[in-house]
Every structure is written in C-alpha cells, then in structure tokens.
Design a protein around this motif. Structure first.
Motif, mmCIF file in Angstrom:
data_model
loop_
_atom_site.group_PDB
_atom_site.id
_atom_site.type_symbol
_atom_site.label_atom_id
_atom_site.label_comp_id
_atom_site.label_asym_id
_atom_site.label_seq_id
_atom_site.Cartn_x
_atom_site.Cartn_y
_atom_site.Cartn_z
ATOM 1 N N GLU A 100 -2.601 17.952 -5.946
ATOM 2 C CA GLU A 100 -1.568 17.155 -6.648
ATOM 3 C C GLU A 100 -0.975 16.071 -5.754
ATOM 4 O OE1 GLU A 100 1.123 20.187 -7.855
ATOM 5 O OE2 GLU A 100 -0.034 20.651 -9.668
ATOM 6 N N GLY A 101 -1.576 15.896 -4.594
ATOM 7 C CA GLY A 101 -1.092 14.855 -3.674
ATOM 8 C C GLY A 101 0.147 15.261 -2.902
ATOM 9 N N HIS B 95 0.813 -1.223 0.000
ATOM 10 C CA HIS B 95 0.000 0.000 0.000
ATOM 11 C C HIS B 95 0.843 1.268 0.000
ATOM 12 C CE1 HIS B 95 -3.558 -2.344 0.541
ATOM 13 N NE2 HIS B 95 -3.005 -2.982 1.545
ATOM 14 N N GLU B 96 2.137 1.142 0.229
ATOM 15 C CA GLU B 96 2.927 2.351 0.411
ATOM 16 C C GLU B 96 3.397 2.918 -0.913
ATOM 17 O OE1 GLU B 96 5.850 2.095 3.558
ATOM 18 O OE2 GLU B 96 4.561 0.720 4.636
ATOM 19 N N LYS B 97 2.504 3.690 -1.526
ATOM 20 C CA LYS B 97 2.862 4.306 -2.802
ATOM 21 C C LYS B 97 3.288 5.748 -2.587
ATOM 22 C CE LYS B 97 -0.199 1.355 -5.457
ATOM 23 N NZ LYS B 97 -1.558 1.205 -5.965
ATOM 24 N N ALA B 98 2.846 6.325 -1.494
ATOM 25 C CA ALA B 98 3.196 7.714 -1.212
ATOM 26 C C ALA B 98 4.593 7.772 -0.592
ATOM 27 C CB ALA B 98 2.167 8.313 -0.266
ATOM 28 N N ASP C 60 -8.586 4.925 5.412
ATOM 29 C CA ASP C 60 -9.041 3.526 5.511
ATOM 30 C C ASP C 60 -8.179 2.692 6.468
ATOM 31 O OD1 ASP C 60 -6.697 3.246 4.142
ATOM 32 O OD2 ASP C 60 -7.546 2.266 2.370
ATOM 33 N N GLY C 61 -7.218 3.353 7.133
ATOM 34 C CA GLY C 61 -6.408 2.640 8.123
ATOM 35 C C GLY C 61 -5.105 2.085 7.578
ATOM 36 N N ASP C 62 -4.923 2.143 6.268
ATOM 37 C CA ASP C 62 -3.674 1.641 5.683
ATOM 38 C C ASP C 62 -2.533 2.628 5.919
ATOM 39 O OD1 ASP C 62 -4.598 -0.712 4.749
ATOM 40 O OD2 ASP C 62 -5.026 0.000 2.721
ATOM 41 N N VAL C 63 -1.342 2.087 6.030
ATOM 42 C CA VAL C 63 -0.164 2.945 6.117
ATOM 43 C C VAL C 63 0.175 3.415 4.704
ATOM 44 C CG1 VAL C 63 2.294 3.024 6.631
ATOM 45 C CG2 VAL C 63 0.740 1.827 8.176
ATOM 46 N N ALA C 64 0.166 4.752 4.512
ATOM 47 C CA ALA C 64 0.413 5.287 3.171
ATOM 48 C C ALA C 64 1.901 5.527 2.931
ATOM 49 C CB ALA C 64 -0.360 6.587 2.983
ATOM 50 N N ALA C 65 2.631 5.893 3.975
ATOM 51 C CA ALA C 65 4.072 6.163 3.803
ATOM 52 C C ALA C 65 4.746 6.158 5.170
ATOM 53 C CB ALA C 65 4.270 7.509 3.133
ATOM 54 N N ARG C 66 6.046 5.933 5.151
ATOM 55 C CA ARG C 66 6.832 5.938 6.392
ATOM 56 C C ARG C 66 8.138 6.671 6.171
ATOM 57 N NH1 ARG C 66 5.675 1.014 9.389
ATOM 58 N NH2 ARG C 66 4.137 -0.137 8.192
ATOM 59 N N LEU C 67 8.672 7.179 7.272
ATOM 60 C CA LEU C 67 9.980 7.840 7.204
ATOM 61 C C LEU C 67 10.740 7.515 8.486
ATOM 62 C CD1 LEU C 67 11.854 10.055 5.865
ATOM 63 C CD2 LEU C 67 10.718 11.664 7.402
ATOM 64 N N PRO D 199 11.020 19.446 9.415
ATOM 65 C CA PRO D 199 10.447 19.800 8.109
ATOM 66 C C PRO D 199 10.065 18.519 7.370
ATOM 67 C CG PRO D 199 12.822 20.167 8.142
ATOM 68 C CD PRO D 199 12.462 19.684 9.492
ATOM 69 N N LEU D 200 8.801 18.438 6.962
ATOM 70 C CA LEU D 200 8.311 17.179 6.375
ATOM 71 C C LEU D 200 7.572 17.458 5.066
ATOM 72 C CD1 LEU D 200 8.013 14.081 7.036
ATOM 73 C CD2 LEU D 200 5.742 14.642 7.907
ATOM 74 N N ASP D 201 7.984 16.750 4.028
ATOM 75 C CA ASP D 201 7.318 16.878 2.722
ATOM 76 C C ASP D 201 6.689 15.549 2.355
ATOM 77 O OD1 ASP D 201 8.272 19.526 2.300
ATOM 78 O OD2 ASP D 201 10.239 18.685 1.809
ATOM 79 N N GLY D 202 5.521 15.645 1.711
ATOM 80 C CA GLY D 202 4.863 14.428 1.247
ATOM 81 C C GLY D 202 4.515 14.547 -0.223
ATOM 82 N N ARG D 203 4.628 13.442 -0.946
ATOM 83 C CA ARG D 203 4.197 13.435 -2.355
ATOM 84 C C ARG D 203 3.546 12.091 -2.692
ATOM 85 N NH1 ARG D 203 8.374 10.654 -5.077
ATOM 86 N NH2 ARG D 203 10.378 10.823 -4.018
ATOM 87 N N ASP D 204 2.803 12.108 -3.784
ATOM 88 C CA ASP D 204 2.086 10.914 -4.262
ATOM 89 C C ASP D 204 0.991 10.450 -3.303
ATOM 90 O OD1 ASP D 204 3.737 10.926 -6.488
ATOM 91 O OD2 ASP D 204 5.217 9.595 -5.562
#
Lengths: 192, 338
Positions: free
Chosen positions: A89-90, A37-40, A115-122, A56-61
């Motif tokens: 633009e996400g 699920h981690e596309k972002a 929906d409870g899914d993990v979208a991204a991690r850092l 400082p945090l940036d997110g994309r996708d």
C-alpha cells in the motif's frame, strides 16, 4: 516549466565549485528542492533527536513494494541511514537509528527512489548527544552505545576554511571588478 | 492630442525623462568631500544587493546558522566572495558616513534650514550602527554568539524598552531569527526611508556650499556613479585578497572575542563600565549628534566657527578614539554575567 528548471539546475551545477564535496548520489537537480517528484510523505512524531538516538519514521504514498535509500542531508554533511521498503500500500513504519557520529545541526531525512529522484523529505534537528541524554536514553535500544561528544571549548580564533572557486567564478569576479573599474574610469572622464 | 516628442532626445532619455536631472547644482558637489554622502549611499546599495544574495543561503535558526554560513563560504556559487563584499561594503559605508558627518559638522551645514537633513543623516548613521551589530550576530560563531548575548543583556538592562531583545519575548521564534528579521527587513526599510527623506531635502534645500559656479545634476550624478563603480571594484578586490573569515561554532557562558572594528569603542567603554557601556556609549554619542543643531546658537553658518561646540565635539571625538584604541588593544574582558 520542468525543462526551464532543469536548465537552471544545470547552470547552477556548472558554477558550483567542483570540490564542493557534494556526495549526493542522484542528479545535480536532486540536491535542490524538486517538488514535482515529491508525492510521497515522511512523518515522525519528533522534530528533533539527539545524535545516537532513534527516530520513529512513517512513510506513506510511496511506490508499492519499492525500496528507497534514506539519507540524512545537512547543509554541509550527508549520512547514509540505510534502505527501507514500502509495502503493497506504499506504507512503511520504522525506527530509524541516527548515527552517534552525526554532527548536531539542521538536516532533512531524504528518501531517494531507485531512479535517483527524491521521493520525500522531512526536516529534522539533530542535537548533541550529551545535551539531551536523559530524554534520549529511554528511546535507545538496549545495549546501544551512547555517543558522548567531547565538550566543545570556546575559541576566539577563526576556522581554517578551504576556499575554492571554479574557473567560471573567477571569470565572473574578474569581469565584475574589471568592468566596474573600467566603466567607472570612463564615466569619470565623461563627467569632466 | 498626441504626445509631443523631441527628435534630438535619445530613446532612453525621452522615455525615462532624464532631462529632469538637468537642474543646476553647485559645482562643489563633485568635489571629493561632497561625494562622501553619495558614496555612503552607493555602499548601502552594495550591502542591499549582496545581502539579498546571502539571504538565499542563510538559515536563521540557531541549529543551522553556522553551518549555513560555512555553506555560503564553501559551496554557494560566489558565496565566499559575495559575503566578503558584504563585509567590506559595510566597512566602506562606516568610513564614508563618518567622514561625511565630520565634513558636514565642520561646514556647519546643519544650520537652518537644514536641521532635518542633519537629523535624517544622524538617523541613518544610527541605523547603520544597528545593522552592523545585528549583522555581527548572524555569523553565529563565537563572536556572533557573544553579540547575541549582548542583545539579551542589553534587553534585560533596559527592561520594557529592550524586551524585544530578550529570549522571553516570545517562545515561537528564536532570538537569532528575530535579529535576522530586524537586519533584513525593518532596519533596511527605515534606512531607505531616511535616505529618501535625506535626498528629498537635499534636492529642495540644496547643499551648503560657497561655490557660485553651477553644473547640471546629471554631470554630478555621472561622476558619482563613476566613483561608486571604482569603489565597487576596490571592495571587490579587497574581498578577493582579504576575505572575511568565520569563527568556530559558539560555546555559551564565555566572552572571549572582540566585536567588528566599528563597535570597538563600545567594547572599550564596556571594559570600563561593564554591560551598561553598550547602552550609554551609543546613547551619549548619538544624543550629542542629534543635539548639535540645537546647541549651535551662533547666527552665522561660517564653516569651522563652532565656538565652544567645536571644542565639545573635539572632546567627544577624542573620547571615541581613545575608547576605540582601548577596545582594540586593551584586554579582552568578560562584560556580561553569562
């Protein structure tokens, strides 16, 4: 393949101690890496920050216009970091305040989708506030109270640890000990 | 030409060529005293299996190590028990290999043609010692941190030889991660390699026993597996009733803990000699053990007839025991200039 992974997660969840203190709001599988699920993508110019400082945090996708819950997840602890909303633009770009109460350690900043899914991690290392105060001081918003951790005192004794085992774990241990003991005696008799 | 099969053989027996295990060995091999080496090997197998499991949850970074051990203790499935199994298996391996060394020394089984067998065994004992001290550091509590500080101090004392153990060796990986690498890859690989050599030599040179009676190796192996399973059941029980603890997160600059009990004799020596004790003690002890086949010049191999070497060994053993007692019950001292 996803089905097999789900079964594996379900099995793991079944034998995880009930009192494990896992407060992660998503499904049991979400506490484990779910690369499907981690596309972002989450990015930061820093890999470590002192507790009480700003990241400082940036997110994309990410999903356009969708809100995500940000959490700081360590091996033993989790902290709420608030919500963030991706633009059309996400993308998003924020200054994320790391609470001064965070215990120093290795963490992940995790973005959880509605929906409870993990979208991204850092991956993020949180340092003791006082150890890096001069550097972190520049990045704190004006007027913010710096969290000053009390200096730790070296201790030679052992930590009090709350050990708990599920019924299934006790069963596995009993089976292994009993099985090994019984089989061992049997083999000794057979070898006479 | 088809493969010839024997209808009397079982399915596994035929396919795994188990009858290759039916070579004769002295019946004495199944006495308790001759099983000490085999039991050491069994404990090493337990250490490898439990270590593989623990490595799935351990984080070898200084910032995450202590939390990951706490995670193993409180959240990983069976983690607390497996970690205690690892601890008790290590204790078992130390007890067994020490007893095995003493027995082999007493029987003078290191005499020609078994010098290499002895040296491989001494090498394994040395590697087990290193595995114990590297494993202690991985706890990353106060005791683990002080063990790590000892690596750094030892590295600095020995100059180029010990450069690997200093923080300045590389900036790309913390010392804890490199110690973790040593503990989980290089040292076990060397140990298994030496174990293979040890077994190969025993297979071809035989054991040093007076017993004229023979039995097939398979019978001995069945007994050894039986005893090993009982040993597993025992350490499994110990892991339940006496689980291994964990100290508080470390604080640098102090030395207030004592090491894991097999290392206490070195700690006692450090109380007397300072940091050099941790280098001199193991070098002298293992140096003596390596020299044993060269020092024993008596032509016969009668057990117990060591001459002056026996008295020297007694002196070395007594010194280790006294140092161990001093380390265990003496004062806790600061040995390093931390």
């Amino acid at each position: 393949m996803i089905k097999a992974a789900s079964i594996r997660f379900a099995l793991l969840a079944a034998i995880l101690p009930a009192a494990g203190g896992a407060t992660f709001p998503a499904t049991a599988g979400a506490t484990l890496p779910s690369v499907v699920h981690e596309k972002a993508v989450l990015e930061s110019s820093r890999s470590s920050v002192p507790a009480g400082a700003v990241l400082p945090l940036d997110g994309r996708d990410f999903g356009a216009g969708e809100s995500y819950v940000l959490r700081l997840v360590g091996a033993l602890r989790e902290y709420d970091l608030g919500e963030v909303e991706a633009d059309a633009e996400g993308l998003f770009s924020i200054e994320l305040a790391i609470p001064g109460s965070v215990t120093p350690g290795a963490y992940q900043v995790v973005a959880v989708a509605p929906d409870g899914d993990v979208a991204a991690r850092l991956d993020l290392t949180v340092l003791e506030a006082e150890a890096v105060a001069p550097e972190g001081a520049d990045e704190r918003p004006a007027g913010e109270v710096v969290h000053e951790a009390a200096p730790r005192v070296a201790r030679a004794d052992e930590m009090p640890i709350e050990r708990s085992r599920s019924g299934l774990e006790w069963g596995v241990i009993g089976l292994l000990i009993g099985g090994a003991g019984g089989l061992g005696l049997g083999l000794l008799r057979a070898g006479r | 030409m088809g493969t010839r099969t024997d209808p009397k053989k079982g399915w596994l027996e035929e396919r795994a060529a188990l009858d290759a295990l039916d070579y004769p060995v002295p019946k004495a091999a199944s006495r308790w005293t001759y099983m000490l080496g085999g039991l050491t090997a069994s404990f090493i197998v337990m250490l490898v299996l439990t270590g593989l499991y623990l490595a799935q949850f351990y984080n070898p970074s200084p910032i995450g190590a202590h939390d990951s051990v706490l995670y193993i203790l409180t959240r990983a499935p069976l983690g607390d028990w497996v970690r205690s199994l690892h601890y008790w298996s290590a204790a078992g391996a130390v007890v067994m290999i020490t007893a095995h060394l003493v027995h082999v020394f007493w029987r003078r089984s290191y005499k020609r043609p078994r010098e290499l067998t002895w040296w491989a065994g001494v090498g394994m004992a040395g590697l087990l010692f290193l595995l114990i001290v590297t494993g202690s550091a991985l706890r990353y509590d106060q005791e683990g941190f002080e063990a790590l500080a000892h690596f750094v101090a030892g590295g600095e004392l020995t100059g180029t030889l010990g450069a690997f153990f200093t923080e300045g060796f590389t900036r790309s990986a913390p010392l804890l991660a490199r110690i973790f690498g040593l503990h989980t890859s290089l040292l076990p690989l060397l140990l298994v390699g030496l174990m293979g050599l040890h077994f190969w030599l025993i297979r071809h040179l035989g054991i040093h026993a007076d017993d004229e009676e023979r039995e097939v190796f398979r019978t001995h192996a069945i007994r050894l597996v039986g005893v090993s399973l009982l040993a597993f059941a025992l350490v499994g029980l110990l892991a339940v009733v006496a689980p291994e603890d964990l100290g508080y997160p470390p604080v640098a600059g102090v030395e207030i803990t004592k090491p894991f009990w097999p290392v206490l004799w070195v700690y006692g020596l450090e109380n007397l000699l300072g940091a050099w004790g941790m280098i001199l003690g193991p070098v002298l002890l293992f140096g003596f053990l390596v020299a044993v086949p060269l020092l024993d010049r008596r032509p016969d191999d009668t057990p117990g007839r060591h001459g002056w070497l026996g008295w020297l060994a007694l002196l070395v053993g007594a010194a280790v025991l006294v140092l161990w007692l001093y380390g265990a019950f003496g004062p806790a001292r600061q040995h390093l200039g931390m």
